[in-house]
Enzyme design. Structure first.
Site, PDB file in Angstrom:
ATOM      1  N   GLY A  56       0.848  -1.196   0.000  1.00 48.37           N
ATOM      2  CA  GLY A  56       0.000   0.000   0.000  1.00 48.37           C
ATOM      3  C   GLY A  56       0.882   1.244   0.000  1.00 48.37           C
ATOM      4  O   GLY A  56       1.296   1.724   1.061  1.00 48.37           O
ATOM      5  N   GLY A  77       0.851   4.580  -0.249  1.00 48.63           N
ATOM      6  CA  GLY A  77       0.100   5.828  -0.177  1.00 48.63           C
ATOM      7  C   GLY A  77       0.848   6.849   0.652  1.00 48.63           C
ATOM      8  O   GLY A  77       2.083   6.906   0.636  1.00 48.63           O
ATOM      9  N   ALA A  78       0.082   7.651   1.405  1.00 52.82           N
ATOM     10  CA  ALA A  78       0.651   8.757   2.184  1.00 52.82           C
ATOM     11  C   ALA A  78       1.715   8.265   3.165  1.00 52.82           C
ATOM     12  O   ALA A  78       2.779   8.862   3.307  1.00 52.82           O
ATOM     13  CB  ALA A  78      -0.479   9.445   2.947  1.00 52.82           C
ATOM     14  N   GLY A  91       2.900   4.673   3.521  1.00 51.81           N
ATOM     15  CA  GLY A  91       3.803   3.670   2.953  1.00 51.81           C
ATOM     16  C   GLY A  91       4.746   4.279   1.930  1.00 51.81           C
ATOM     17  O   GLY A  91       5.929   3.926   1.870  1.00 51.81           O
ATOM     18  N   LYS A 106      -2.170   5.647  21.396  1.00 49.87           N
ATOM     19  CA  LYS A 106      -2.378   6.301  20.085  1.00 49.87           C
ATOM     20  C   LYS A 106      -3.866   6.580  19.882  1.00 49.87           C
ATOM     21  O   LYS A 106      -4.257   7.597  19.322  1.00 49.87           O
ATOM     22  CB  LYS A 106      -1.815   5.395  18.976  1.00 49.87           C
ATOM     23  CG  LYS A 106      -1.863   6.002  17.561  1.00 49.87           C
ATOM     24  CD  LYS A 106      -0.880   7.128  17.387  1.00 49.87           C
ATOM     25  CE  LYS A 106      -0.629   7.569  15.964  1.00 49.87           C
ATOM     26  NZ  LYS A 106      -1.741   7.938  15.142  1.00 49.87           N
ATOM     27  N   ASN A 146      -6.528   9.365  18.236  1.00 51.04           N
ATOM     28  CA  ASN A 146      -7.323   9.071  17.035  1.00 51.04           C
ATOM     29  C   ASN A 146      -8.828   8.981  17.312  1.00 51.04           C
ATOM     30  O   ASN A 146      -9.635   9.407  16.471  1.00 51.04           O
ATOM     31  CB  ASN A 146      -6.845   7.769  16.371  1.00 51.04           C
ATOM     32  CG  ASN A 146      -5.516   7.946  15.671  1.00 51.04           C
ATOM     33  OD1 ASN A 146      -4.533   7.292  16.010  1.00 51.04           O
ATOM     34  ND2 ASN A 146      -5.425   8.832  14.703  1.00 51.04           N
ATOM     35  N   ASN A 182     -10.321  11.915  15.121  1.00 52.15           N
ATOM     36  CA  ASN A 182     -10.806  11.351  13.850  1.00 52.15           C
ATOM     37  C   ASN A 182     -12.332  11.321  13.851  1.00 52.15           C
ATOM     38  O   ASN A 182     -12.972  11.695  12.871  1.00 52.15           O
ATOM     39  CB  ASN A 182     -10.260   9.929  13.635  1.00 52.15           C
ATOM     40  CG  ASN A 182      -8.788   9.925  13.264  1.00 52.15           C
ATOM     41  OD1 ASN A 182      -8.076  10.871  13.552  1.00 52.15           O
ATOM     42  ND2 ASN A 182      -8.329   8.875  12.640  1.00 52.15           N
ATOM     43  N   SER A 242      -7.076  12.396   8.932  1.00 56.31           N
ATOM     44  CA  SER A 242      -7.101  11.486   7.778  1.00 56.31           C
ATOM     45  C   SER A 242      -8.506  10.923   7.577  1.00 56.31           C
ATOM     46  O   SER A 242      -8.948  10.717   6.448  1.00 56.31           O
ATOM     47  CB  SER A 242      -6.088  10.367   7.964  1.00 56.31           C
ATOM     48  OG  SER A 242      -6.318   9.719   9.185  1.00 56.31           O
TER      49      SER A 242
HETATM   50  N1  NAP Z   1      -1.163   9.398   6.444  1.00 54.93           N
HETATM   51  C1  NAP Z   1      -0.764   9.604   7.684  1.00 54.93           C
HETATM   52  O1  NAP Z   1      -0.174  10.662   8.002  1.00 54.93           O
HETATM   53  C2  NAP Z   1      -0.973   8.545   8.722  1.00 54.93           C
HETATM   54  C3  NAP Z   1      -0.511   8.788  10.030  1.00 54.93           C
HETATM   55  C4  NAP Z   1      -0.667   7.798  10.992  1.00 54.93           C
HETATM   56  C5  NAP Z   1      -1.275   6.602  10.656  1.00 54.93           C
HETATM   57  N2  NAP Z   1      -1.755   6.414   9.393  1.00 54.93           N
HETATM   58  C6  NAP Z   1      -2.395   5.124   9.092  1.00 54.93           C
HETATM   59  O2  NAP Z   1      -1.668   4.479   8.060  1.00 54.93           O
HETATM   60  C7  NAP Z   1      -2.545   3.641   7.274  1.00 54.93           C
HETATM   61  C8  NAP Z   1      -2.383   4.039   5.806  1.00 54.93           C
HETATM   62  O3  NAP Z   1      -2.897   5.344   5.650  1.00 54.93           O
HETATM   63  P1  NAP Z   1      -2.502   6.314   4.455  1.00 54.93           P
HETATM   64  O4  NAP Z   1      -2.822   7.680   4.908  1.00 54.93           O
HETATM   65  O5  NAP Z   1      -1.167   6.008   3.943  1.00 54.93           O
HETATM   66  O6  NAP Z   1      -3.593   5.856   3.359  1.00 54.93           O
HETATM   67  P2  NAP Z   1      -3.513   6.039   1.791  1.00 54.93           P
HETATM   68  O7  NAP Z   1      -2.799   7.277   1.429  1.00 54.93           O
HETATM   69  O8  NAP Z   1      -4.903   5.829   1.274  1.00 54.93           O
HETATM   70  O9  NAP Z   1      -2.596   4.809   1.328  1.00 54.93           O
HETATM   71  C9  NAP Z   1      -3.050   3.506   1.188  1.00 54.93           C
HETATM   72  C10 NAP Z   1      -2.563   3.020  -0.161  1.00 54.93           C
HETATM   73  O10 NAP Z   1      -2.912   1.651  -0.311  1.00 54.93           O
HETATM   74  C11 NAP Z   1      -3.214   1.452  -1.679  1.00 54.93           C
HETATM   75  N3  NAP Z   1      -4.021   0.254  -1.889  1.00 54.93           N
HETATM   76  C12 NAP Z   1      -5.312   0.022  -1.560  1.00 54.93           C
HETATM   77  N4  NAP Z   1      -5.696  -1.210  -1.966  1.00 54.93           N
HETATM   78  C13 NAP Z   1      -4.610  -1.761  -2.555  1.00 54.93           C
HETATM   79  C14 NAP Z   1      -4.374  -2.986  -3.189  1.00 54.93           C
HETATM   80  N5  NAP Z   1      -5.343  -3.914  -3.313  1.00 54.93           N
HETATM   81  N6  NAP Z   1      -3.163  -3.228  -3.731  1.00 54.93           N
HETATM   82  C15 NAP Z   1      -2.195  -2.297  -3.628  1.00 54.93           C
HETATM   83  N7  NAP Z   1      -2.352  -1.093  -3.048  1.00 54.93           N
HETATM   84  C16 NAP Z   1      -3.551  -0.832  -2.515  1.00 54.93           C
HETATM   85  C17 NAP Z   1      -3.986   2.686  -2.051  1.00 54.93           C
HETATM   86  O11 NAP Z   1      -3.982   2.793  -3.463  1.00 54.93           O
HETATM   87  P3  NAP Z   1      -5.243   3.449  -4.246  1.00 54.93           P
HETATM   88  O12 NAP Z   1      -5.170   4.918  -3.930  1.00 54.93           O
HETATM   89  O13 NAP Z   1      -4.982   3.102  -5.647  1.00 54.93           O
HETATM   90  O14 NAP Z   1      -6.476   2.794  -3.675  1.00 54.93           O
HETATM   91  C18 NAP Z   1      -3.199   3.768  -1.330  1.00 54.93           C
HETATM   92  O15 NAP Z   1      -2.222   4.337  -2.153  1.00 54.93           O
HETATM   93  C19 NAP Z   1      -3.933   3.869   7.861  1.00 54.93           C
HETATM   94  O16 NAP Z   1      -4.248   2.875   8.799  1.00 54.93           O
HETATM   95  C20 NAP Z   1      -3.811   5.224   8.579  1.00 54.93           C
HETATM   96  O17 NAP Z   1      -4.751   5.391   9.623  1.00 54.93           O
HETATM   97  C21 NAP Z   1      -1.605   7.340   8.421  1.00 54.93           C
HETATM   98  C1  PAF Z   2      -1.979  11.867  15.427  1.00 54.32           C
HETATM   99  C2  PAF Z   2      -1.439  12.296  14.062  1.00 54.32           C
HETATM  100  C3  PAF Z   2      -2.317  13.338  13.462  1.00 54.32           C
HETATM  101  C4  PAF Z   2      -0.095  12.944  14.212  1.00 54.32           C
HETATM  102  O1  PAF Z   2       0.632  12.484  15.225  1.00 54.32           O
HETATM  103  C5  PAF Z   2      -1.318  11.079  13.134  1.00 54.32           C
HETATM  104  O2  PAF Z   2      -0.449  10.166  13.728  1.00 54.32           O
HETATM  105  C6  PAF Z   2      -2.612  10.392  12.803  1.00 54.32           C
HETATM  106  O3  PAF Z   2      -3.399  10.914  11.991  1.00 54.32           O
HETATM  107  O4  PAF Z   2      -2.848   9.285  13.306  1.00 54.32           O
END
Ligand code: NAP
Ligand code: PAF
Length: 312
Positions: A10, A12-13, A15, A192, A196, A200, A262
């Protein structure tokens, strides 16, 4: 010393950001993508970061796990709404005796992973990161980035600091990502959620940014009450969140740049919400221990309604 290889499930933002940092530090990284596959295969990744922008014009991009090599460390960075795919995605790409690093938000995901793969170490990571995917293969890292890591064992018993945790830490720190190590992953996960669950949830239900939630006395009280209820949930599983931690989270958010969570971004863009991992699993775990988290259940029910209506 042999360098560990990494797979990003995955891109995205989150990964895409951590994967690109690891690759930039000299590690071999393999990225699984869906809709961005063609773009990233041809043009690589663009990271716009408050710590310095960079691009990786060439990356190992895949749209099928069967084409990926088995890796030492597999980072799970899908949204949890896609975790039903892990049963097919994980087994082909993680080496025997390798590591699965779950960097998603929520509770009990490591236990789900443990049912899918065996003879691997499972590490959970809490990411204090503000990052968005702004276009295919284009990540905007706004703030923070530290990860807190803990290793999972059956029923979240305490593990201490393991060799696998140290190895992953060395790679991340070498890539410029700050790591804190935890002996108690379950306590880390509940802590955490202190952030959230209120932010959220309320950001979606009340259509508000973090600064708006903190500026109004009524919503600030709501946030605080929810934080206390998360602490009650933690206590039901034998983990104590100190009062000072709740104050720290309130202060942290006041100091944060105004932030659209998010979950709010997902809602605004009509994407499924991570309700089960962030709200459902915590209240069900507490209920199983005999503690009823009324306010969190109430948020859960409202979010389920909004999520369902959006999908219709
Ligand atoms: N972003 C942050 O700052 C942040 C901070 C703390 C925790 N998190 C956590 O991290 C996790 C990921 O969040 P994110 O913000 O990175 O989400 P995101 O940007 O939506 O990234 C997820 C990625 O997975 C891809 N994906 C979905 N289905 C797939 C598949 N079948 N095969 C391959 N790739 C696939 C998506 O591609 P498509 O767009 O093509 O569907 C997308 O690029 C979540 O649990 C979130 O709560 C995020
Ligand atoms: C809490 C946070 C906004 C930044 O620490 C992020 O980790 C999130 O969205 O889970």
């Amino acid at each position: 010393m042999v360098k560990r290889t990494y797979a990003i499930l995955g891109t995205g933002a989150l990964g895409g950001f951590y994967g690109a940092k690891l690759q930039k530090s000299g590690l071999e990284v393999h990225y699984l993508l869906k809709s961005d596959y063609q773009q990233v295969r041809e043009n690589g990744l663009i990271i716009e970061s408050k710590d310095g922008d960079f691009t990786l014009p060439q990356v190992n991009a895949y749209n099928n796990v069967e084409k990926m090599p088995q890796c030492d460390v597999v980072i799970v960075s899908l949204k949890t709404t896609q975790n039903q795919l892990l049963r097919d995605l994980l087994p082909p790409i993680v080496k025997d005796n390798g590591t699965v690093l779950v960097l998603q938000n929520g509770l009990d995901i490591e236990a789900e992973v443990a049912e899918i793969v065996s003879n691997v170490s499972i590490i959970g990571g809490l990411c204090f990161l503000c990052s968005n995917k702004v276009a295919p293969g284009h990540i905007h890292h706004l703030d923070y980035g530290q990860i807190t890591l803990g290793e999972y064992t059956s029923n979240y018993q305490l593990t201490g600091i393991t060799q696998k945790m140290r190895e992953v830490t060395a790679d991340f720190e070498n890539a410029g990502i700050s790591i804190e190590l935890l002996e108690d992953l379950l306590l880390g996960r509940w802590k955490k959620l202190v952030w959230n669950i209120p932010y959220n949830g309320l950001s979606v239900i009340l259509d508000a940014r973090t600064d708006e939630l903190m500026a109004d006395i009524h919503t600030r009280q709501l946030v605080e009450n929810l934080m206390w209820e998360v602490a009650a949930g933690a206590k039901s599983t034998g983990r104590i969140i100190p009062e000072s931690f709740i104050q720290t989270m309130l202060d942290y958010t006041v100091k944060m740049k105004p932030y659209r969570t998010s979950m709010k971004i997902d809602f605004d863009e009509c994407r499924p919400l991570e309700i089960e991992a962030i709200f459902g699993n915590p209240f069900r775990k507490a209920e199983a221990a005999g503690v009823y988290l009324q306010q969190i259940r109430c948020l859960y029910q409202q979010l389920k309604f909004l999520d369902m209506r959006m999908r219709k």
